[in-house]
Motif scaffolding. Structure first.
Motif, PDB file in Angstrom:
ATOM      1  N   LEU B 243       0.855  -1.194   0.000  1.00  0.00           N
ATOM      2  CA  LEU B 243       0.000   0.000   0.000  1.00  0.00           C
ATOM      3  C   LEU B 243       0.888   1.240   0.000  1.00  0.00           C
ATOM      4  N   LYS B 244       0.482   2.233  -0.788  1.00  0.00           N
ATOM      5  CA  LYS B 244       1.301   3.441  -0.937  1.00  0.00           C
ATOM      6  C   LYS B 244       1.000   4.436   0.188  1.00  0.00           C
ATOM      7  N   PRO B 245       2.041   5.097   0.718  1.00  0.00           N
ATOM      8  CA  PRO B 245       1.785   6.094   1.761  1.00  0.00           C
ATOM      9  C   PRO B 245       0.854   7.204   1.266  1.00  0.00           C
ATOM     10  N   ARG B 246      -0.003   7.611   2.144  1.00  0.00           N
ATOM     11  CA  ARG B 246      -0.963   8.686   1.850  1.00  0.00           C
ATOM     12  C   ARG B 246      -1.790   8.387   0.602  1.00  0.00           C
ATOM     13  N   GLY B 247      -2.075   7.109   0.401  1.00  0.00           N
ATOM     14  CA  GLY B 247      -2.902   6.730  -0.737  1.00  0.00           C
ATOM     15  C   GLY B 247      -2.264   7.023  -2.073  1.00  0.00           C
ATOM     16  N   GLY B 248      -0.947   7.273  -2.071  1.00  0.00           N
ATOM     17  CA  GLY B 248      -0.261   7.618  -3.324  1.00  0.00           C
ATOM     18  C   GLY B 248       0.072   9.096  -3.412  1.00  0.00           C
ATOM     19  N   GLY B 249      -0.299   9.856  -2.396  1.00  0.00           N
ATOM     20  CA  GLY B 249      -0.106  11.308  -2.457  1.00  0.00           C
ATOM     21  C   GLY B 249       1.212  11.801  -1.886  1.00  0.00           C
ATOM     22  N   ASN B 251       5.661  11.751  -1.376  1.00  0.00           N
ATOM     23  CA  ASN B 251       6.828  11.820  -2.251  1.00  0.00           C
ATOM     24  C   ASN B 251       7.657  10.544  -2.216  1.00  0.00           C
ATOM     25  N   VAL B 252       7.217   9.564  -1.430  1.00  0.00           N
ATOM     26  CA  VAL B 252       7.920   8.274  -1.393  1.00  0.00           C
ATOM     27  C   VAL B 252       6.938   7.158  -1.716  1.00  0.00           C
ATOM     28  N   ASP B 253       7.452   6.040  -2.241  1.00  0.00           N
ATOM     29  CA  ASP B 253       6.579   4.940  -2.638  1.00  0.00           C
ATOM     30  C   ASP B 253       6.353   3.931  -1.534  1.00  0.00           C
ATOM     31  N   LYS B 254       7.290   3.912  -0.569  1.00  0.00           N
ATOM     32  CA  LYS B 254       7.166   2.918   0.498  1.00  0.00           C
ATOM     33  C   LYS B 254       7.353   3.617   1.837  1.00  0.00           C
ATOM     34  N   LEU B 255       6.461   3.284   2.762  1.00  0.00           N
ATOM     35  CA  LEU B 255       6.474   3.941   4.055  1.00  0.00           C
ATOM     36  C   LEU B 255       7.470   3.241   4.991  1.00  0.00           C
ATOM     37  N   ASP B 256       8.296   4.031   5.666  1.00  0.00           N
ATOM     38  CA  ASP B 256       9.098   3.510   6.770  1.00  0.00           C
ATOM     39  C   ASP B 256       8.312   3.861   8.026  1.00  0.00           C
ATOM     40  N   ILE B 257       7.613   2.879   8.571  1.00  0.00           N
ATOM     41  CA  ILE B 257       6.628   3.205   9.602  1.00  0.00           C
ATOM     42  C   ILE B 257       7.272   3.874  10.817  1.00  0.00           C
ATOM     43  N   LYS B 258       8.483   3.450  11.162  1.00  0.00           N
ATOM     44  CA  LYS B 258       9.133   4.087  12.310  1.00  0.00           C
ATOM     45  C   LYS B 258       9.522   5.535  11.974  1.00  0.00           C
ATOM     46  N   ALA B 259      10.249   5.708  10.879  1.00  0.00           N
ATOM     47  CA  ALA B 259      10.763   7.051  10.555  1.00  0.00           C
ATOM     48  C   ALA B 259       9.655   8.005  10.112  1.00  0.00           C
ATOM     49  N   ASP B 260       8.718   7.496   9.308  1.00  0.00           N
ATOM     50  CA  ASP B 260       7.720   8.387   8.704  1.00  0.00           C
ATOM     51  C   ASP B 260       6.465   8.548   9.553  1.00  0.00           C
ATOM     52  N   VAL B 261       6.245   7.623  10.495  1.00  0.00           N
ATOM     53  CA  VAL B 261       5.003   7.708  11.269  1.00  0.00           C
ATOM     54  C   VAL B 261       5.285   7.816  12.769  1.00  0.00           C
ATOM     55  N   THR B 262       5.766   6.716  13.377  1.00  0.00           N
ATOM     56  CA  THR B 262       5.810   6.717  14.851  1.00  0.00           C
ATOM     57  C   THR B 262       6.815   7.736  15.401  1.00  0.00           C
ATOM     58  N   ASP B 263       7.962   7.913  14.717  1.00  0.00           N
ATOM     59  CA  ASP B 263       8.931   8.898  15.205  1.00  0.00           C
ATOM     60  C   ASP B 263       8.419  10.334  15.068  1.00  0.00           C
ATOM     61  N   LEU B 264       7.442  10.541  14.200  1.00  0.00           N
ATOM     62  CA  LEU B 264       6.912  11.893  14.003  1.00  0.00           C
ATOM     63  C   LEU B 264       5.691  12.172  14.877  1.00  0.00           C
ATOM     64  N   CYS B 265       5.234  11.158  15.620  1.00  0.00           N
ATOM     65  CA  CYS B 265       4.064  11.345  16.482  1.00  0.00           C
ATOM     66  C   CYS B 265       4.401  12.411  17.537  1.00  0.00           C
ATOM     67  N   PRO B 295      -4.130   5.726   5.224  1.00  0.00           N
ATOM     68  CA  PRO B 295      -5.592   5.840   5.239  1.00  0.00           C
ATOM     69  C   PRO B 295      -6.348   4.512   5.151  1.00  0.00           C
ATOM     70  N   GLN B 296      -5.670   3.459   4.713  1.00  0.00           N
ATOM     71  CA  GLN B 296      -6.385   2.176   4.668  1.00  0.00           C
ATOM     72  C   GLN B 296      -6.147   1.344   5.919  1.00  0.00           C
ATOM     73  N   ALA B 297      -5.259   1.798   6.800  1.00  0.00           N
ATOM     74  CA  ALA B 297      -4.972   1.026   8.009  1.00  0.00           C
ATOM     75  C   ALA B 297      -5.577   1.663   9.254  1.00  0.00           C
ATOM     76  N   LEU B 298      -5.654   2.986   9.273  1.00  0.00           N
ATOM     77  CA  LEU B 298      -6.092   3.679  10.484  1.00  0.00           C
ATOM     78  C   LEU B 298      -7.308   4.556  10.190  1.00  0.00           C
ATOM     79  N   ARG B 299      -8.218   4.599  11.144  1.00  0.00           N
ATOM     80  CA  ARG B 299      -9.391   5.475  11.023  1.00  0.00           C
ATOM     81  C   ARG B 299      -9.691   6.071  12.388  1.00  0.00           C
TER      82      ARG B 299
END
Lengths: 168, 414
Positions: B243-249, B251-265, B295-299
């Motif tokens: 699945l593409k980050p931000r539904g494809g929106g 600037n990267v094709d693959k999400l690094d969940i730690k760097a791109d999500v949890t570390d930015l919380c 968007p397809q994993a969290l609501r």
């Protein structure tokens, strides 16, 4: 004067929603941005709605507004909307209409974009075209800046979205 | 047609050009040709050529029409009167082409044919009406079910995001709330009786797509009280790149969940161990970043309502302000009586105590939050602290956490 109508407020939005939105109101499940300027919303029911977001200078003549209506009649069952950033959106419920609509927009020179990690339209004030206080113009500056950053309007290259809006 | 060499340059370039569009209309409407001529003069002389003009309006309204006159009427006779009409937009700026053409027909008949779709507050803006044409234009608008919006020291036309009409994150029905509050305050919209403007904006989630926190005196931002819904399999699909980050929106094709999500919380309430995403929901401040990226994993959760914030405004008089929380959570169900009552209480207090041109937020700064809360009958609650989690004068000790765990309450509400 007895028949004078006042204080009726705006029409209820329900009159202007395309059928797919009426049927899936409050039931949307997730969305994707398959390409810059195109949103795909998927409902719990499985219905899919595509929205093509297009650039607008905000100042539109009735001629241009009617052109947008012609496009919406041809591809979107006669419905469209505008965004808080003054872009317009064509709401496509029939996926087969997506490519022909994109081709017509390209042919008319109407750029799509403003989604995801882009620079979206710049919200602005009237400036010299209609205001009594401005020290600088607004619409002309926005046009020049958007021309300059145009490659970022129709792409997702930036670390995040860029939204500018000087007003309150 | 006037010569416009400076404006002509704005016909070039890839972004849609208002000059090109206006020139098309100028062939039919002489006042539009004059408008381009006057704008060219402004570009040359670097000064506006508009005067604010006296009192113009339609019968019985004090709002919605802004008088505008050229200071060069001899040179540009089409601009002698060039008033603005604000037409209250439908919620979410949706139109049938039939309705939009109807508005175009009315405006072609009575005015210049120049529109803003839309003004920053949200209204449909008609630019360029002669005084004599205001009343007939208004009559044609109301006959088709449209009405004028707000201007001056009045309730302004409320606006909202698309909400549940086309968004999965909306925590209440922004479209209906906006419509109903607009109807409720028609009198205050059309008859300016406040110290200054009062704007309402409705956003369905903390992404706040209509920027209500910065652009409205009172913003209703959708929130959930329970837990973010997680689809762990979909989180793994993001981690794996299916699945593409931000539904494809993004600037990267693959999400690094730690760097791109949890570390930015912002509250560091999330963790990812490579197979399970954990969220400490009571420390989540609803920033939406993780949901936006996946968007397809969290609501958002399902126990929903809105947070009400108050006070933002543009630089005049005291400098720009952002809104701050006054009601942490309110249920948002039709007919929105609680919100209508709170809005009335606030505007009444402000109308009584506010100085001319003092916005609600400035009045609170002058008289204090305590006076405000007492007057409108709201309890003081910790969520109203403007910069929470950043109090430099409170040092938490282990004994404080132990005491809280044992049942000590650090604050109470009514």
């Amino acid at each position: 004067m007895s028949e004078r109508i006042t204080d009726i407020g705006p029409p209820h939005f329900g009159k202007f929603l395309p059928p797919i939105i009426k049927e899936n109101y409050g039931k949307w499940k997730y969305h994707e941005i398959p390409e810059p300027g195109v949103l795909k919303h998927v409902s719990e029911s499985g219905a899919e709605l595509y929205s093509i977001r297009i650039a607008s200078p905000r100042i539109l003549t009735t001629l241009q507004a009617r052109d947008l209506c012609d496009i919406a009649d041809k591809y979107c069952g006669g419905y469209l909307r505008f965004t808080s950033r003054h872009n317009a959106e064509f709401l496509v419920s029939d996926k087969a209409q997506l490519e022909p609509l994109k081709a017509e927009l390209a042919q008319r020179g109407i750029p799509k974009g403003g989604t995801g990690h882009s620079v979206t339209n710049i919200v602005h004030t009237q400036g010299w075209i209609h205001c009594h206080t401005p020290a600088i113009d607004a619409s002309g500056v926005v046009k020049a800046v958007m021309d300059d950053v145009f490659e970022y309007f129709g792409s997702h290259q930036l670390p995040a979205q860029v939204i500018s809006r000087p007003d309150a | 047609m006037h010569k416009t060499p400076l404006l002509d340059q704005l016909e070039s370039g890839p972004y849609p050009s208002f000059v090109k569009d206006l020139k098309r209309l100028a062939a039919q409407k002489p006042q539009v040709a004059d408008l381009l001529g006057q704008l060219e003069r402004s570009y040359k002389e670097k000064i506006t050529h508009w005067k604010h003009g006296g009192i113009v309006g339609v019968l019985g309204y004090g709002s919605g029409i802004i008088g505008r006159y050229s200071d060069l009427p001899d040179e540009f006779p089409g601009l002698e009167h060039f008033h603005t009409m604000r037409i209250n937009q439908p919620s979410g700026w949706y139109y049938s082409t039939e309705a939009l053409r109807e508005l175009c027909d009315i405006w072609d008949k009575h005015g210049s044919g120049i529109l803003n779709l839309h003004g920053a507050t949200g209204d449909i803006v008609f630019l360029g009406c002669r005084t004599d044409d205001l009343e007939p234009c208004f009559a044609d608008l109301t006959a088709k079910g449209w009405d004028i919006g707000g201007s001056g020291s009045a309730m302004r036309s409320p606006s909202c995001c698309v909400g549940p009409s086309r968004c999965e994150w909306s925590c209440y029905d922004t479209m209906e709330a906006c419509y109903q509050l607009t109807q409720e305050f028609q009198f205050d919209l059309h008859r300016p009786s406040f110290p200054y403007k009062y704007k309402l904006k409705f956003s369905g989630c903390p992404n706040d797509c209509v920027a209500s926190v910065a652009r409205s005196d009172m913003s209703m931002i959708g929130v959930w009280q329970d837990d973010i819904r997680i689809d762990q399999a979909a989180v793994k699909a993001y981690a794996g790149g299916e699945l593409k980050p931000r539904g494809g929106g993004a600037n990267v094709d693959k999400l690094d969940i730690k760097a791109d999500v949890t570390d930015l919380c912002p509250t560091a309430c999330m963790s990812w161990d490579g197979s399970t995403l954990k969220i400490d929901n009571k420390n989540c401040n609803h920033c939406m970043h993780c949901i936006n990226m996946m968007p397809q994993a969290l609501r958002p959760g399902t126990d929903v309502g809105c947070t009400i914030l108050l006070g933002s405004h543009a630089p005049i008089l005291e400098g720009a302000q952002m809104s701050w929380v006054i009601v942490p959570f309110m249920r948002m169900e039709e007919p929105f009586d609680e919100l209508k009552e709170l809005t009335t209480n606030i505007t009444e207090w402000w109308a009584e105590h506010g100085k001319n041109r003092e916005r609600t937020g400035e009045l609170i700064m002058r008289l204090g939050m305590r006076a405000f809360l007492e007057a409108v009958g709201l309890p003081p609650v910790p969520q109203t602290v403007r910069v929470p989690r950043a109090n430099p004068f409170f040092f938490w000790q282990q004994s404080d956490f132990d005491a809280e765990a044992a049942g000590k309450k650090y604050y109470t509400t009514k």
